[in-house]
Design a protein around this motif. Structure first.
Motif, PDB file in Angstrom:
ATOM      1  N   VAL A  30       0.874  -1.173   0.000  1.00 18.12           N
ATOM      2  CA  VAL A  30       0.000   0.000   0.000  1.00 18.12           C
ATOM      3  C   VAL A  30       0.911   1.222   0.000  1.00 18.12           C
ATOM      4  CG1 VAL A  30      -1.808   1.257   1.245  1.00 18.12           C
ATOM      5  CG2 VAL A  30      -1.765  -1.243   1.301  1.00 18.12           C
ATOM      6  N   VAL A  38       0.827   1.602  -8.708  1.00 18.06           N
ATOM      7  CA  VAL A  38      -0.531   1.063  -8.788  1.00 18.06           C
ATOM      8  C   VAL A  38      -0.653   0.173 -10.027  1.00 18.06           C
ATOM      9  CG1 VAL A  38      -2.960   1.685  -9.144  1.00 18.06           C
ATOM     10  CG2 VAL A  38      -1.595   2.898  -7.437  1.00 18.06           C
ATOM     11  N   THR A  97      -1.696  -0.759  -3.936  1.00 16.83           N
ATOM     12  CA  THR A  97      -2.930  -0.055  -3.612  1.00 16.83           C
ATOM     13  C   THR A  97      -2.548   1.345  -3.164  1.00 16.83           C
ATOM     14  OG1 THR A  97      -3.896  -2.133  -2.830  1.00 16.83           O
ATOM     15  CG2 THR A  97      -4.982  -0.088  -2.150  1.00 16.83           C
TER      16      THR A  97
END
Length: 183
Positions: free
Chosen positions: A101, A114, A119
Motif C-alpha cells: 500500500v 498502482v 494499492t
C-alpha cells in the motif's frame, strides 16, 4: 612485521583481491591464501551459474520457502514517500509478490506502482491502518513531522502490533520526536 599494499581487484563481478607482491610463507599467510583460494572458487562458481546474466532483472529469492515464510509473517507492507529510495524499494516488494500500500504527498507518484499492483492510499493514516509494517522515506524533517504528527498522520492510526520503520533523511531530534509520539 607488517606489509602494507593496496590490493588490486579482478574484473569479475565478485571482486577477488590478490596482493600485487609475493609474501614470505607463514601460518597466517597460508590462511590468507586459503581464504583467497576459496574466494576465487566462489567467483568461478558465480560466473558459471549464469548469475551475471540475471543481474538487473527481478529474481526469485534463492530459498523460495524462506521467502514465503517472510511474506506470510510480514503481511501487507506500506510505503510512505516514493522518491529516489522509496519507489524502487516498493517496486521490488511488488515484484517479489508482497501486498503493498503506497502513499505520497504528490499522488501522481503512486500511479506507476498502482499499475504494478500496489494499492494507493489517500492519507498516511490509511496506510498504517491497512498494513502490518509501514516504511517511511521522506526527504526532510518538515515532511516527516507532517506525515507522522499531522492531521490523518501515522500517529492517528498506529496501534499495538503494527510496526513503523522510518528511513527518512532527518536529524536525530526529529527521529526522537516521532518515536515518542508513535511508541
Amino acid at each position: 612485521r607488517m606489509l602494507l599494499a593496496t590490493p588490486r581487484a579482478t574484473a569479475s563481478p565478485v571482486h577477488v583481491h590478490r596482493p600485487a607482491f609475493n609474501v614470505a610463507r607463514s601460518d597466517s599467510n597460508r590462511q590468507t591464501r586459503g581464504a583467497r583460494q576459496a574466494e576465487r572458487v566462489r567467483a568461478r562458481s558465480y560466473r558459471s551459474s549464469g548469475a551475471r546474466e540475471r543481474r538487473g532483472k527481478a529474481t526469485v529469492a534463492p530459498r523460495a520457502a524462506e521467502a514465503g515464510e517472510i511474506k506470510n509473517s510480514m503481511g501487507k507492507v506500506g510505503f510512505i514517500g516514493l522518491g529516489i529510495m522509496g519507489k524502487p524499494m516498493a517496486s521490488n516488494l511488488l515484484k517479489a509478490g508482497f501486498e503493498v500500500v503506497v502513499y505520497n504527498r504528490t499522488q501522481a507518484k503512486c500511479d506507476e506502482l498502482v499499475k504494478l499492483g500496489a494499492t494507493a492510499a489517500k492519507t498516511p493514516a490509511e496506510v498504517v491502518g491497512a498494513c502490518d509494517t509501514t516504511v517511511c522515506m521522506l526527504a526532510d524533517p518538515k515532511a516527516c513531522l507532517e506525515v507522522a504528527l499531522g492531521e490523518n498522520g501515522i500517529t492517528s492510526a498506529i496501534e499495538a502490533g503494527k510496526a513503523v520503520v522510518d528511513m527518512s533523511t532527518v536529524d536525530a531530534a526529529t527521529s526522537a520526536q516521532i518515536y515518542e509520539a508513535v511508541k
